[in-house]
Design an enzyme around this catalytic site. Structure first.
Site, short mmCIF file in Angstrom:
data_model
loop_
_atom_site.label_atom_id
_atom_site.label_comp_id
_atom_site.label_asym_id
_atom_site.label_seq_id
_atom_site.Cartn_x
_atom_site.Cartn_y
_atom_site.Cartn_z
N GLU A 176 0.89 -1.31 0.14
CA GLU A 176 0.13 0.18 -0.11
C GLU A 176 1.09 1.27 0.03
O GLU A 176 2.19 1.11 0.07
CB GLU A 176 -0.93 0.10 1.31
CG GLU A 176 -1.93 -0.96 1.02
CD GLU A 176 -3.00 -0.86 2.41
OE1 GLU A 176 -3.31 -0.05 2.68
OE2 GLU A 176 -3.31 -2.06 2.83
N HIS B 169 -8.58 9.37 2.94
CA HIS B 169 -8.34 8.47 2.05
C HIS B 169 -8.60 8.66 0.55
O HIS B 169 -9.53 9.32 0.26
CB HIS B 169 -8.98 7.23 2.15
CG HIS B 169 -8.50 5.89 1.78
ND1 HIS B 169 -8.52 5.73 0.38
CD2 HIS B 169 -7.80 4.73 2.30
CE1 HIS B 169 -7.88 4.51 0.14
NE2 HIS B 169 -7.63 3.77 1.14
N ARG C 152 -0.48 8.64 1.78
CA ARG C 152 -1.75 9.31 1.32
C ARG C 152 -1.91 10.73 1.49
O ARG C 152 -2.74 11.37 0.65
CB ARG C 152 -2.52 8.63 2.50
CG ARG C 152 -2.99 7.33 2.31
CD ARG C 152 -4.10 7.05 3.20
NE ARG C 152 -4.10 5.37 2.85
CZ ARG C 152 -4.59 4.47 3.80
NH1 ARG C 152 -5.26 5.15 4.84
NH2 ARG C 152 -4.58 3.40 3.54
N HIS D 207 -10.99 9.63 6.62
CA HIS D 207 -10.74 8.34 6.88
C HIS D 207 -10.19 7.83 8.19
O HIS D 207 -10.54 7.07 8.91
CB HIS D 207 -9.80 7.66 5.85
CG HIS D 207 -9.42 6.07 5.68
ND1 HIS D 207 -10.34 5.23 5.64
CD2 HIS D 207 -8.20 5.62 6.07
CE1 HIS D 207 -9.84 4.06 5.49
NE2 HIS D 207 -8.34 4.30 5.87
N ARG E 17 -0.52 8.75 9.04
CA ARG E 17 -0.46 7.24 9.16
C ARG E 17 0.06 6.33 8.10
O ARG E 17 -0.53 6.81 7.07
CB ARG E 17 -1.78 6.98 9.85
CG ARG E 17 -1.59 5.30 10.14
CD ARG E 17 -3.10 5.07 10.47
NE ARG E 17 -4.02 5.17 9.38
CZ ARG E 17 -4.66 3.94 8.61
NH1 ARG E 17 -4.15 2.89 8.81
NH2 ARG E 17 -5.38 4.44 7.87
C1 SIN Z 1 -7.30 0.66 2.83
O1 SIN Z 1 -7.53 -0.76 2.50
O2 SIN Z 1 -6.81 1.38 1.88
C2 SIN Z 1 -7.30 1.29 3.87
C3 SIN Z 1 -5.93 0.58 5.03
C4 SIN Z 1 -5.69 1.72 5.98
O3 SIN Z 1 -6.28 2.67 6.03
O4 SIN Z 1 -4.75 1.43 6.60
#
Ligand code: SIN
Length: 541
Positions: free
Chosen positions: A116, A240, A286, A347, A382
Site C-alpha cells: 500500500e 483516504h 496518502r 478516513h 499514518r
Molecule cells: C485501505 O485498504 O486502503 C485502508 C487501509 C488503511 O487505512 O490502513
C-alpha cells in the site's frame, strides 16, 4: 439507577477492545469483563478495514525498513521508540491473530503480502479485501467462547465517572444509556470498574463524506476531554485518496491495495495523476495522493478522478478484490473493464487521547487503544495498515499492565469513590433539531476544515462550531439524553478540538496543509495538545 460491577470495562468492539478483553481473560481467567458497544458488536472501523496489517514477514523486508517507511510518512512527529516497539511486534501479532482463528489469505502456503501507499516493499497481510471483517469474526467468536466476557450491545456511554482531587483524576467506570430492544425503553445504568479501556474508534463522522462506520463519532476522545485528559494531534485527519464516487450512495472505500496491485490514478482526460507528483507515484503516502487529487478536482472543476486497474487480468481482479468488484458492479462500474470514479474521503484520525505504550492515559484507571488513542505511532500522517498493528500491540500491553496492577487500581477506585449526582433531567422534549444541527456541523467541517485549510476558513469554522456546541450543551443539560443527542455532543466537541489544533499549527506538515503557511516550520516540530482544566473536586457522570 442500576449499578453493575466489573473488574474490567471495555468500551467499543473493534480489534483493540476485543483483543484487550481476550488477553485479560487469558491472564486472569476469573476476571469479570464487560464490553459495552453502541450498536451491534460487529459495527466497528475494524470491520470495514479492507487493506490489512503491515508486518515484516518477507526476506526482502526488515524492521529497519518498516520503521523508516513509518517515520518518513509521519512528517517528523512519530515517536521512534513507539514505532520500533510496534514494528518489532508485527510478526508476533500476526501469529497471535492466527491463534485466535483469523484466516489470512495465503499463496503457496505462505501468507500473501500486498503493498500500500508509503510502503517500500510488499508487507501487508490481508484476508482478501475484507481483512477487518475476518478479524472481527474470529475475535468475536473467541470472546463468546471465553465464558467470562459479557457483551452489552446498543449501549452508548454518556460520560466517564471520574473523581478529581488535587489535580489527580481517577476513573471509576462509565455511565451508559442502554437501549432495551425488547420493550423499546432506554435506561441509564452505571458500569463501575477499577479499569476502563476506551477502544471507541475514530471520529470521521464529523465530515459529510467519510469511509467510517456510523459509530465513529469521536465518543472516546470527547468524553476523555470532558474528564480532563490530554488530547493530541487532532489536526491530522487522514483523507483516504480513493472512495468510490457514487452520489446518493453510502461512501465506499476502494482499498489502497488496488493501487498496490497495479491500479493507477488518472484524470478524466487520461493523464496519469501521480506520474510527476512523487517518486513512489501511485503508492506515494496518502497525504500527497489526496492533495494531488484535491488539486486536480479544483483545477478542472471535475467531480471525481479515475482509478484504473482494468489492464490486469479480470480473473485476478475478481479473485483478489471480490468485495470491491461486487460493490462497484452494483453501483454500475465493472472494474475489470473500466476505471472507477473516485474522490478522497475522510478516513482516519492520527491524533487522539494521549497514552503511553501500555494504553495508560493521564487519568488513573483509564486506558485507551486503537484509533481513539495517540501513542506517537502515526505522527502527522499514518502509514497505511499500521493502525490494526498498533491496536493489537497496545491492547496486549494494556492487558498485561492492568492485570498486573489490578489490586492497586482497585484501591484507587475505592479511595476515590464519588457520590454520583445525576442531573435531574427534564422531560424528553427536544428543543433542537438534532439531525439538522448535525448536518450543519458536517457541512461546516467538509467545506472549511478539509484537505487544504487556511486560517480564515478555520476561524470561520470555529465560530460556527462553537455556536453549535453551545446549543448542544444547553440541550444536553436540559433534556433526557438520547443516542442522537449524545453523538451530536461528542461530534461538536471533537470538531472544535480539530479546528483549535489546526489553528495552533501555523505550518504545513503531513496531513495538515495550510495555504497561508505552506512550509513545514521547526517551531512546530512537536505534538499539539488540548486539555480541559478541571480545577475543583468534581464528579462527572
Ligand atoms: C485501505 O485498504 O486502503 C485502508 C487501509 C488503511 O487505512 O490502513
Amino acid at each position: 439507577m442500576r449499578e453493575r460491577h466489573f473488574d474490567f470495562v471495555v468500551v467499543g468492539s473493534g480489534i483493540a477492545g476485543l483483543f484487550y478483553a481476550l488477553e485479560v481473560v487469558s491472564l486472569k481467567p476469573d476476571a469479570k469483563v464487560a464490553i459495552v458497544t453502541k450498536k451491534s458488536a460487529a459495527e466497528s472501523s475494524t470491520n470495514r478495514a479492507q487493506g490489512g496489517i503491515a508486518a515484516v514477514l518477507s526476506k526482502t523486508d526488515s524492521f529497519e525498513l518498516h520503521i523508516k517507511d513509518t517515520l518518513d510518512c509521519g512528517g517528523g512527529l512519530c515517536d521512534e521508540k513507539v514505532v520500533r516497539q510496534v514494528v518489532e511486534h508485527g510478526p508476533r501479532v500476526i501469529d497471535e491473530l492466527i491463534g485466535y482463528g483469523v484466516k489470512f489469505s495465503r499463496h503457496d502456503d505462505s501468507l500473501d503480502l500486498t503493498r500500500e501507499g508509503g510502503h517500500s516493499v510488499q508487507r501487508v497481510v490481508h484476508a482478501g479485501d475484507l481483512t477487518g471483517k475476518e478479524i472481527d469474526r474470529a475475535l468475536l467468536n473467541a470472546c463468546s467462547l471465553s465464558g467470562c466476557i459479557e457483551m452489552f450491545k446498543n449501549s452508548i456511554v454518556l460520560d466517564l465517572i471520574t473523581a478529581s482531587d488535587d489535580g489527580k483524576t481517577v476513573c471509576s467506570g462509565i455511565s451508559v444509556l442502554r437501549d432495551n430492544a425488547s420493550d423499546n425503553s432506554e435506561e441509564i445504568e452505571l458500569f463501575l470498574s477499577p479499569v476502563t479501556l476506551l477502544s471507541t474508534g475514530g471520529l470521521c463522522q464529523v465530515y459529510q463524506h467519510n469511509t467510517n462506520p456510523s459509530i465513529a463519532t469521536g465518543d472516546g476522545i470527547a468524553m476523555a476531554y470532558r474528564a480532563g485528559a490530554s488530547i493530541a494531534n487532532l489536526e491530522f485527519v487522514q483523507f483516504h485518496p480513493t472512495a468510490m464516487y457514487a452520489p446518493g450512495q453510502a461512501t465506499f472505500l476502494i482499498s489502497e491495495a488496488v493501487r498496490g496491485e497495479g491500479g493507477r490514478l488518472m484524470s478524466l482526460d487520461g493523464r496519469y495523476l501521480m506520474e510527476e507528483a512523487h517518486q513512489l507515484k501511485d503508492l506515494a503516502p496518502r497525504d500527497v495522493v489526496a492533495r494531488t487529487i484535491d488539486k486536480e478536482l479544483k483545477d478542472t472543476q471535475a467531480e471525481h478522478v479515475l482509478l484504473d486497474i482494468s489492464h490486469k487480468d479480470s480473473e485476478f481482479i475478481k479473485g483478489r478484490f471480490p468485495h470491491i468488484y461486487a460493490t462497484c458492479l452494483k453501483y454500475g462500474t465493472d472494474i475489470t473493464k473500466e476505471p472507477i470514479p473516485v474522490v478522497p474521503s475522510a478516513h482516519y484520525a492520527c491524533g487522539g487521547l494521549k497514552t503511553d505504550m501500555d494504553g495508560q492515559t493521564e487519568i488513573r484507571g483509564l486506558f485507551a487503544s486503537g484509533e481513539v488513542a495517540m501513542t506517537g505511532m502515526h505522527g502527522a500522517n499514518r502509514l497505511a495498515s499500521n493502525s490494526l498493528l498498533e491496536a493489537v500491540v497496545v491492547s496486549k500491553n494494556a492487558a498485561l499492565k492492568t492485570v498486573s496492577e489490578f489490586e492497586k487500581l482497585k484501591e484507587y477506585q475505592i479511595n476515590n469513590s464519588v457520590t454520583l449526582e445525576l442531573i435531574d433531567k427534564k422531560a424528553k422534549v427536544s428543543n433542537i433539531n438534532i439531525e439538522k444541527t448535525r448536518a450543519q456541523l458536517t457541512k461546516t467541517m467538509s467545506e472549511l476544515v478539509g484537505i487544504v485549510r487556511s486560517e480564515k476558513r478555520l476561524l470561520s469554522a470555529l465560530e460556527k462550531i462553537e455556536s453549535l456546541r453551545q446549543i448542544t450543551e444547553q440541550e444536553y443539560a436540559s433534556t433526557a439524553p438520547s443516542y442522537e443527542l449524545v453523538e451530536l455532543r461528542n461530534l461538536v466537541t471533537v470538531a472544535e478540538l480539530i479546528i483549535k489544533s489546526g489553528l495552533w499549527r501555523k505550518e504545513s506538515r503531513g496531513l495538515h496543509f495550510m495555504e497561508d503557511y505552506p512550509a513545514e516550520s521547526k517551531k512546530f516540530a512537536l505534538d499539539s495538545g488540548l486539555t480541559r482544566r478541571i480545577s475543583k473536586r468534581s464528579a462527572l457522570v
